[in-house]
Design a protein around this motif. Structure first.
Motif, PDB file in Angstrom:
ATOM      1  N   LYS A   1       0.825  -1.211   0.000  1.00 31.40           N
ATOM      2  CA  LYS A   1       0.000   0.000   0.000  1.00 31.40           C
ATOM      3  C   LYS A   1       0.862   1.264   0.000  1.00 31.40           C
ATOM      4  CE  LYS A   1      -4.412  -1.140  -0.055  1.00 31.40           C
ATOM      5  NZ  LYS A   1      -5.343  -0.598  -1.081  1.00 31.40           N
TER       6      LYS A   1
ATOM      7  N   TYR B   1      -6.615  12.358  -6.270  1.00 32.49           N
ATOM      8  CA  TYR B   1      -7.698  11.714  -5.518  1.00 32.49           C
ATOM      9  C   TYR B   1      -7.265  10.314  -5.054  1.00 32.49           C
ATOM     10  CZ  TYR B   1     -11.224  15.247  -6.744  1.00 32.49           C
ATOM     11  OH  TYR B   1     -11.935  16.420  -6.860  1.00 32.49           O
ATOM     12  N   LEU B   2      -6.588   9.577  -5.944  1.00 30.53           N
ATOM     13  CA  LEU B   2      -6.115   8.241  -5.590  1.00 30.53           C
ATOM     14  C   LEU B   2      -5.088   8.324  -4.462  1.00 30.53           C
ATOM     15  CD1 LEU B   2      -5.932   5.199  -6.031  1.00 30.53           C
ATOM     16  CD2 LEU B   2      -4.286   5.626  -7.879  1.00 30.53           C
TER      17      LEU B   2
ATOM     18  N   LYS C   1      -6.932   8.812  -1.259  1.00 28.06           N
ATOM     19  CA  LYS C   1      -7.588   7.562  -0.844  1.00 28.06           C
ATOM     20  C   LYS C   1      -6.577   6.613  -0.196  1.00 28.06           C
ATOM     21  CE  LYS C   1     -10.128   3.630  -2.872  1.00 28.06           C
ATOM     22  NZ  LYS C   1      -9.088   2.597  -2.711  1.00 28.06           N
ATOM     23  N   LEU C   2      -5.423   6.442  -0.857  1.00 25.72           N
ATOM     24  CA  LEU C   2      -4.397   5.545  -0.328  1.00 25.72           C
ATOM     25  C   LEU C   2      -3.793   6.088   0.967  1.00 25.72           C
ATOM     26  CD1 LEU C   2      -2.639   4.654  -3.710  1.00 25.72           C
ATOM     27  CD2 LEU C   2      -3.886   3.056  -2.244  1.00 25.72           C
TER      28      LEU C   2
ATOM     29  N   LYS D   1      -5.377   7.815   3.241  1.00 22.23           N
ATOM     30  CA  LYS D   1      -6.329   7.502   4.311  1.00 22.23           C
ATOM     31  C   LYS D   1      -6.220   6.039   4.715  1.00 22.23           C
ATOM     32  CE  LYS D   1      -9.780  11.016   3.028  1.00 22.23           C
ATOM     33  NZ  LYS D   1     -11.133  11.234   2.458  1.00 22.23           N
ATOM     34  N   GLU D   2      -6.105   5.158   3.720  1.00 24.51           N
ATOM     35  CA  GLU D   2      -6.030   3.721   4.010  1.00 24.51           C
ATOM     36  C   GLU D   2      -4.775   3.372   4.805  1.00 24.51           C
ATOM     37  OE1 GLU D   2      -6.282   1.702   0.298  1.00 24.51           O
ATOM     38  OE2 GLU D   2      -8.377   2.272  -0.079  1.00 24.51           O
TER      39      GLU D   2
ATOM     40  N   LEU E   1      -1.753  12.735   3.004  1.00 21.62           N
ATOM     41  CA  LEU E   1      -3.141  13.164   2.872  1.00 21.62           C
ATOM     42  C   LEU E   1      -3.215  14.682   2.778  1.00 21.62           C
ATOM     43  CD1 LEU E   1      -6.147  12.474   2.813  1.00 21.62           C
ATOM     44  CD2 LEU E   1      -6.142  12.501   5.327  1.00 21.62           C
TER      45      LEU E   1
ATOM     46  N   SER F   1      -2.010  15.824  -0.560  1.00 21.92           N
ATOM     47  CA  SER F   1      -2.978  15.599  -1.639  1.00 21.92           C
ATOM     48  C   SER F   1      -4.006  16.725  -1.687  1.00 21.92           C
ATOM     49  CB  SER F   1      -3.667  14.239  -1.471  1.00 21.92           C
ATOM     50  OG  SER F   1      -4.557  14.226  -0.364  1.00 21.92           O
TER      51      SER F   1
END
Length: 651
Positions: free
Chosen positions: A579, A607-608, A611-612, A614-615, A622, A625
């Motif tokens: 990840k 955006y990707l 998302k990553l 946050k994961e 974050l 981004s």
């Protein structure tokens, strides 16, 4: 099998095109440049036409250089121009050096066993530290290793950084050994990190059986110091961060550098540059070709390219094919003359047969031959070869004759014709051809020798047999298939499970032959490991290829390589490390799109990244981004959205 060249001494059906190209010699003599693009389907005779032209030009005192564009999905930035410079300006780099280029180096390197015992130590020539300082540094490294690497659950590789006074020591560990390197310079580079890891891996591999249960006998690990000197024997240029302003400036610097070389060479002797299979050229090479075309109109430079129009399809993202876009731009500036080759007429097919066999067959034979091949010269030649193999065409009293063709079953697929030709070769030659097809349309002798596991003399003899049958050609240090279709058919004839193994063998051979310059073969390694189905290696070299593209200031190519890495990571087992790698790779893609002004694609990848982030609970990424989203809205003059984005950035 009787050896026939199956090439008419005289080119047929192309008289007007030959004259058009040869007439450009008059303009060259007057110091004027031209650009021609020759188009036509596979096998139509584009390369034959250009070979005829280059042979004529050479006789008239023109210097000619032919380069190939290769069909890998991700090709090396400026590949054809790199090859051109090797011919017309040996030793000249494609990317000119900056006058004041800063470097970093590893001035001291220690190889340490997992127990803390020093195995080897080397210093940079004439720049080593005082022995007391080195001793103190080694003690600090030993303590650091015990504290940082004592965890048995630690992965079998990794990098750590140790501050020692005002110096930085980088420590890379493997399963059994550690390397500690004293970094001299403002900052470490990706190449430094990579070399540390490579040297650890190399030592672990070469001394695996000894290191597992080493008893302290130094004689058993003799030679490790030599490997360690790979680190202290070089300087590493500081890598500059590419931004929008630098991108344009550096691209122009490269273009001007190549232009100056080309025009200087043309002043000594008129110059013809031929780019074959231009449909496979990388975007940066096409931009440079456009730049040369515009700026060599007052120099004796003839630029020629050949391409297949049927391959100019939109990209996977739905964008216009790069060559098609380049041709549209060049046409608006009236820079290029297009020559489109049609299929041969029946009378041309008759001339082709006569040119090969020095004899005309009956009209019914020529008519059927033309109907079956539809006037495609390559298919015609391959069918004639198949007819000789099958005895349809035969010698009688030293003259070639043909049987009644109306009673003959003719293979209709070019694959069948080519494979008949290959199958008459002995098994060893067939095996060599298969490995050559795996490597690609163009291949190097040393790579092939390493892959097939034959000594040079034995391989040379086999290649000579194959070349005598007109399947391959040899030019200086490289060899290649005489036609792309030959390579394609042979490649497709290999079962997929065997292709996977052969791609792996090819990749391993490339790694072994290029240990000290893996960056130079990163794209080839990405391709072969991808085809072999080995995702970890595919990601490793795709990321390396992306970094190389960035250093060349070619973001479009960097995006291709990083996308390969990201796509492969997405298919691998989900782990925290995976990840994190996806996050970093998506961030590089987003940045490449951002600096080229492709806001929509840039925003998609930002955006990707969010998302990553946050994961993986990466608050820093974050926040970045959100910031990058805001910057794009500012660049597109959407200030209200930018303000909203900046207001919600995580604190």
């Amino acid at each position: 099998m009787e050896t026939l060249k199956f090439k008419s001494e005289k080119i047929v059906g192309r008289q007007n095109e030959v004259i058009q190209l040869q007439d450009s010699l008059n303009e060259l003599k007057q110091g004027k440049g031209r650009t021609f693009f020759v188009s036509g389907e596979a096998g139509i005779g584009k390369t034959r036409l250009m070979n005829e032209t280059t042979a004529y030009m050479e006789k008239q005192g023109v210097r000619t250089v032919k380069v190939y564009c290769l069909p890998h999905e991700n090709t090396d930035s400026y590949l054809p121009f790199t090859e051109i410079l090797k011919h017309i300006a040996p030793g000249q780099p494609l990317i000119p050096r900056h006058e004041e280029e800063k470097h970093v180096s590893i001035d001291e390197a220690f190889l340490i066993y997992k127990s803390g015992v020093l195995i080897a130590h080397t210093s940079k020539k004439d720049r080593g530290l005082d022995s007391d300082v080195v001793a103190g540094m080694f003690t600090a490294v030993q303590d650091f290793i015990k504290d940082s690497f004592g965890d048995k659950n630690l992965p079998t590789s990794g990098l750590r950084k140790l501050e020692y006074g005002d110096m930085n020591i980088l420590i890379e560990h493997g399963k059994n050994v550690f390397i500690a390197g004293l970094l001299v310079g403002p900052t470490a580079t990706k190449t430094v990190f990579r070399d540390l890891k490579s040297v650890v891996s190399l030592i672990e591999k070469d001394y695996e059986s000894v290191l597992e249960k080493w008893d302290g006998n130094m004689a058993k690990i003799k030679g490790t110091e030599t490997i360690l000197k790979m680190l202290t024997g070089k300087d590493y240029p500081i890598e500059k961060l590419m931004d929008k302003n630098m991108l344009d400036a550096e691209r122009l610097r490269v273009f001007e550098h190549v232009l100056n070389i080309v025009t200087s060479v043309s002043k000594e002797k008129p110059l013809l540059l031929f780019f074959d299979d231009l449909q496979w050229a990388d975007p940066s090479s096409l931009q440079l070709l456009h730049y040369l075309s515009r700026n060599t109109k007052d120099y004796p430079v003839l630029l020629c390219g050949a391409y297949r129009p049927e391959e100019l399809v939109p990209t996977s993202l739905g964008k216009t094919h790069p060559l098609k876009e380049t041709m549209q731009l060049m046409s608006r500036e009236q820079l290029v003359t297009n020559i489109s080759l049609d299929r041969l007429k029946q009378e041309d097919t008759a001339d082709l047969v006569k040119g090969i066999f020095a004899h005309s067959f009956n009209p019914e034979f020529t008519k059927r031959l033309h109907q079956e091949t539809e006037g495609n010269p390559f298919f015609t030649e391959e069918l004639l070869r198949a007819m000789v193999l099958d005895g349809v065409i035969y010698r009688h009293n030293a003259v070639w004759e043909a049987k009644d063709i109306s009673k003959v079953v003719i293979p209709t697929a070019v694959k069948d014709m080519v494979m008949r030709r290959i199958n008459v070769l002995d098994p060893e030659c067939q095996e060599v051809l298969k490995y050559a097809a795996i490597i690609g349309q163009i291949f190097r002798f040393q790579t092939l020798a390493k892959t097939v596991g034959k000594d040079e003399k034995a391989l040379a003899e086999l290649l000579e047999k194959i070349e005598n049958q007109g399947i391959i050609y040899s030019e200086e240090t490289v060899l290649g298939f005489n036609h792309a279709k030959l390579q394609e058919v042979i490649y497709e004839s290999i079962p997929k499970y065997r292709r996977n193994i052969m791609h792996k063998e090819t990749a391993q051979a490339l790694e072994e032959l290029n240990q000290e310059n893996l960056t130079g073969v990163a794209i080839e390694l990405t391709y072969h490991y991808q085809q072999a189905g080995i995702p970890e290696k595919t990601v490793e070299y795709a990321l390396l290829a992306g970094e190389v593209a960035e250093k060349k200031y070619t973001p479009a190519e960097a995006v291709q390589h990083y996308t390969t890495a990201l796509t492969t990571l997405g298919k691998m087992k989900t782990t925290p490390e995976n990840k994190q790698n996806q996050l970093k790779t998506a961030d590089r893609i987003a940045y490449m799109y951002y600096i080229t002004g492709d806001w929509d694609m840039g925003m998609n990848y930002i955006y990707l990244v969010g998302k990553l982030a946050k994961e993986t609970k990466n608050q820093t990424m974050l926040a970045e981004s959100y910031r990058n989203m805001g910057m794009i809205h500012i660049d597109t003059a959407d200030y209200d959205k930018a303000l909203l984005i900046f207001m919600i950035i995580p604190q």
